[in-house]
Scaffold this motif. Structure first.
Motif, PDB file in Angstrom:
ATOM      1  N   UNK A 320     -20.902   4.592  41.588  1.00  0.00           N
ATOM      2  CA  UNK A 320     -21.399   5.037  42.888  1.00  0.00           C
ATOM      3  C   UNK A 320     -20.891   6.439  43.229  1.00  0.00           C
ATOM      4  N   UNK A 321     -19.636   6.709  42.900  1.00  0.00           N
ATOM      5  CA  UNK A 321     -19.094   8.038  43.183  1.00  0.00           C
ATOM      6  C   UNK A 321     -19.817   9.096  42.336  1.00  0.00           C
ATOM      7  N   UNK A 322     -20.078   8.768  41.073  1.00  0.00           N
ATOM      8  CA  UNK A 322     -20.783   9.707  40.201  1.00  0.00           C
ATOM      9  C   UNK A 322     -22.192   9.987  40.711  1.00  0.00           C
ATOM     10  N   UNK A 323     -22.811   8.974  41.282  1.00  0.00           N
ATOM     11  CA  UNK A 323     -24.177   9.137  41.790  1.00  0.00           C
ATOM     12  C   UNK A 323     -24.242  10.066  42.999  1.00  0.00           C
ATOM     13  N   UNK A 324     -23.091  10.310  43.634  1.00  0.00           N
ATOM     14  CA  UNK A 324     -23.083  11.170  44.822  1.00  0.00           C
ATOM     15  C   UNK A 324     -23.093  12.650  44.478  1.00  0.00           C
ATOM     16  N   UNK A 325     -22.776  12.997  43.237  1.00  0.00           N
ATOM     17  CA  UNK A 325     -22.637  14.397  42.848  1.00  0.00           C
ATOM     18  C   UNK A 325     -23.962  15.123  43.058  1.00  0.00           C
ATOM     19  N   UNK A 326     -23.875  16.253  43.731  1.00  0.00           N
ATOM     20  CA  UNK A 326     -25.070  17.017  44.034  1.00  0.00           C
ATOM     21  C   UNK A 326     -25.620  16.765  45.418  1.00  0.00           C
ATOM     22  N   UNK A 357     -19.750   8.392  49.742  1.00  0.00           N
ATOM     23  CA  UNK A 357     -20.677   8.317  48.610  1.00  0.00           C
ATOM     24  C   UNK A 357     -21.901   7.482  48.954  1.00  0.00           C
ATOM     25  N   UNK A 358     -21.667   6.368  49.666  1.00  0.00           N
ATOM     26  CA  UNK A 358     -22.792   5.511  50.063  1.00  0.00           C
ATOM     27  C   UNK A 358     -23.734   6.240  51.014  1.00  0.00           C
ATOM     28  N   UNK A 359     -23.201   7.200  51.772  1.00  0.00           N
ATOM     29  CA  UNK A 359     -24.021   7.957  52.706  1.00  0.00           C
ATOM     30  C   UNK A 359     -24.653   9.192  52.104  1.00  0.00           C
ATOM     31  N   UNK A 360     -24.498   9.388  50.815  1.00  0.00           N
ATOM     32  CA  UNK A 360     -25.140  10.512  50.146  1.00  0.00           C
ATOM     33  C   UNK A 360     -24.330  11.784  50.116  1.00  0.00           C
ATOM     34  N   UNK A 361     -23.047  11.726  50.511  1.00  0.00           N
ATOM     35  CA  UNK A 361     -22.189  12.908  50.488  1.00  0.00           C
ATOM     36  C   UNK A 361     -21.594  13.108  49.096  1.00  0.00           C
ATOM     37  N   UNK A 362     -21.567  14.338  48.631  1.00  0.00           N
ATOM     38  CA  UNK A 362     -20.913  14.655  47.353  1.00  0.00           C
ATOM     39  C   UNK A 362     -19.404  14.497  47.548  1.00  0.00           C
ATOM     40  N   UNK A 363     -18.792  13.587  46.804  1.00  0.00           N
ATOM     41  CA  UNK A 363     -17.376  13.281  46.997  1.00  0.00           C
ATOM     42  C   UNK A 363     -16.498  13.870  45.895  1.00  0.00           C
ATOM     43  N   UNK A 364     -17.014  14.839  45.150  1.00  0.00           N
ATOM     44  CA  UNK A 364     -16.292  15.357  43.984  1.00  0.00           C
ATOM     45  C   UNK A 364     -14.916  15.891  44.336  1.00  0.00           C
ATOM     46  N   UNK A 370      -7.578  12.670  44.185  1.00  0.00           N
ATOM     47  CA  UNK A 370      -6.989  11.409  43.719  1.00  0.00           C
ATOM     48  C   UNK A 370      -6.866  11.362  42.198  1.00  0.00           C
ATOM     49  N   UNK A 371      -7.264  12.434  41.532  1.00  0.00           N
ATOM     50  CA  UNK A 371      -7.170  12.476  40.075  1.00  0.00           C
ATOM     51  C   UNK A 371      -8.371  11.887  39.366  1.00  0.00           C
ATOM     52  N   UNK A 372      -9.496  11.768  40.073  1.00  0.00           N
ATOM     53  CA  UNK A 372     -10.720  11.204  39.494  1.00  0.00           C
ATOM     54  C   UNK A 372     -11.765  12.315  39.437  1.00  0.00           C
ATOM     55  N   UNK A 373     -11.983  12.844  38.263  1.00  0.00           N
ATOM     56  CA  UNK A 373     -12.963  13.915  38.083  1.00  0.00           C
ATOM     57  C   UNK A 373     -14.351  13.330  37.916  1.00  0.00           C
ATOM     58  N   UNK A 374     -15.306  13.958  38.591  1.00  0.00           N
ATOM     59  CA  UNK A 374     -16.690  13.477  38.537  1.00  0.00           C
ATOM     60  C   UNK A 374     -17.596  14.454  37.818  1.00  0.00           C
ATOM     61  N   UNK A 375     -17.044  15.214  36.860  1.00  0.00           N
ATOM     62  CA  UNK A 375     -17.808  16.242  36.164  1.00  0.00           C
ATOM     63  C   UNK A 375     -18.322  15.774  34.820  1.00  0.00           C
ATOM     64  N   UNK A 376     -18.269  14.496  34.569  1.00  0.00           N
ATOM     65  CA  UNK A 376     -18.825  13.970  33.311  1.00  0.00           C
ATOM     66  C   UNK A 376     -19.330  12.557  33.550  1.00  0.00           C
ATOM     67  N   UNK A 377     -20.228  12.114  32.654  1.00  0.00           N
ATOM     68  CA  UNK A 377     -20.818  10.788  32.769  1.00  0.00           C
ATOM     69  C   UNK A 377     -19.801   9.715  32.398  1.00  0.00           C
ATOM     70  N   UNK A 378     -20.168   8.464  32.609  1.00  0.00           N
ATOM     71  CA  UNK A 378     -19.301   7.349  32.250  1.00  0.00           C
ATOM     72  C   UNK A 378     -18.986   7.364  30.760  1.00  0.00           C
TER      73      UNK A 378
END
Length: 381
Positions: A320-326, A357-364, A370-378
């Motif tokens: 879900x967090x990855x889906x928010x990117x952009x 993230x659920x509201x469509x905000x980019x949370x990158x 928190x140490x969770x990078x969202x710049x790559x796929x699963x």
């Protein structure tokens, strides 16, 4: 701005206000087996803390020792028929791979206890010279009767301290001790264990003094924050404080911070019990970022139990967090900062990112804090 953190010795949440450079010491691994989730939980908590301190403009010198002179390591090496330093090197490398996969920041230094024997000998000499220790039959013991504030980190009763010492290798029945809570600074080695010469006799250091000597060598007399698992409050950290202040005459630690235990099947994850979930095994099944999220969805001061839904739940969260990117930008980063400043409230921070993230905000940016990078796929492994 400053973070507020619970201080074990003061027993309250207080402002943590170090200088520009934060001196931090966290007790590291005894490298005789793979990294389990309880280990990872401890080190990831301090990783998040470092990230927020850096975000606030500090530089951080974090020292995380490697206890490569200790009974469990010698016992495992004996069982496997290998040299204890070879075993330690292999397990330390495996631990480092796990920490790298979990995207833990590099620490300032990772000194081995075996590197500090000259420092330890000098440290014991200081404690003896100041009248806080005594030697008997090749062993040197710290005399707690000479240190009236002994117990002021843990605040345990004498009966509790004796019981914890008994459970955690304190050998309270040692007939050479003047008091059951006196603890070993130096003692003779077994025939198949390493030994170093001293004026008190050949032998090896006790567990507690290794960290004191390394902290003094790497960071100086007084450090800003000392951390570790809550099982180290007593005897390890209580004894560290006593011998360090006895040796130097200066305060050892400004802030004590401890991480609660992780449980499985109703018991603390423990190598002796075998109730373990290993990080390297989880990495073959789940994206390491999901493992990290599985840890930080819990508050560092709250004990928690492993459950089989932990990883699937956090796989879905990461998706879900990855889906928010952009998506649109928002205020979630500042919200996460506020939660971290409130006694490192990572569950509230994670929940805030979930909502954004659920509201469509980019949370990158918030996730990265928190140490969770969202710049790559699963990924897996």
């Amino acid at each position: 701005m400053s973070i507020r953190l619970y201080d074990t010795a003061r027993r309250e949440v207080v402002p943590f206000t170090p200088g520009e450079t934060v001196l931090m010491y966290t007790c590291g691994i005894t490298p005789y087996d793979a990294t389990h989730l309880g280990h990872a939980a401890t080190f990831l908590v301090y990783d998040v803390l470092q990230r927020r301190l850096i975000d606030l403009g500090h530089s951080v010198k974090c020292v995380r020792n490697v206890t490569d002179v200790d009974d469990p390591l010698f016992a495992k090496a004996r069982e496997l028929g290998v040299h204890y330093l070879d075993l330690a090197a292999g397990e330390e490398a495996r631990f480092n791979r796990d920490m790298e996969a979990l995207e833990a920041l590099p620490v300032f230094s990772t000194p081995r206890a075996s590197s500090a024997i000259p420092d330890i000998r000098g440290f014991i000499g200081m404690v003896l010279d100041r009248g806080f220790a005594y030697a008997v039959d090749g062993s040197v013991y710290f005399d707690i009767s000479k240190f009236p504030s002994f117990g002021e980190v843990s605040h345990y009763s004498e009966e509790q301290m004796i019981e914890f010492a008994r459970q955690r290798g304190g050998n309270v029945e040692d007939p050479n001790k003047r008091h059951p809570l006196d603890f070993v600074l130096w003692h003779p080695s077994a025939e198949d264990e390493p030994a170093w010469d001293t004026m008190w006799g050949a032998g090896r250091p006790g567990w507690h003094i290794e960290c004191s000597a390394l902290a003094l060598r790497e960071l100086g007399t007084t450090i800003d924050l000392h951390g570790g698992g809550s099982d180290l409050i007593f005897p390890h950290h209580e004894c560290e404080r006593a011998q360090s202040e006895a040796a130097t005459g200066e305060p050892f630690v400004r802030h004590w911070m401890h991480v609660a235990m992780v449980y499985m099947d109703g018991h603390k994850m423990s190598k002796s019990l075998g109730n373990l979930v290993f990080v390297d095994k989880l990495r073959t099944q789940f994206d390491p970022r999901s493992i990290r999220l599985g840890v930080i969805e819990h508050h560092y001061r709250t004990e928690w139990e492993w459950d089989n839904g932990l990883m699937p739940r956090n796989h879905d969260r990461l998706t879900n967090w990855l889906a928010s990117v952009g998506g649109a930008t928002g205020t979630v980063l500042d919200e996460v900062r506020g939660h971290l400043d409130d006694d490192l409230d990572t569950p509230a921070a994670v929940a805030a990112i979930d909502r954004a993230a659920a509201g469509g905000t980019d949370v990158s940016a918030a996730a990265a804090l928190l140490g969770v990078r969202l710049d790559r796929a699963l990924t897996i492994g």
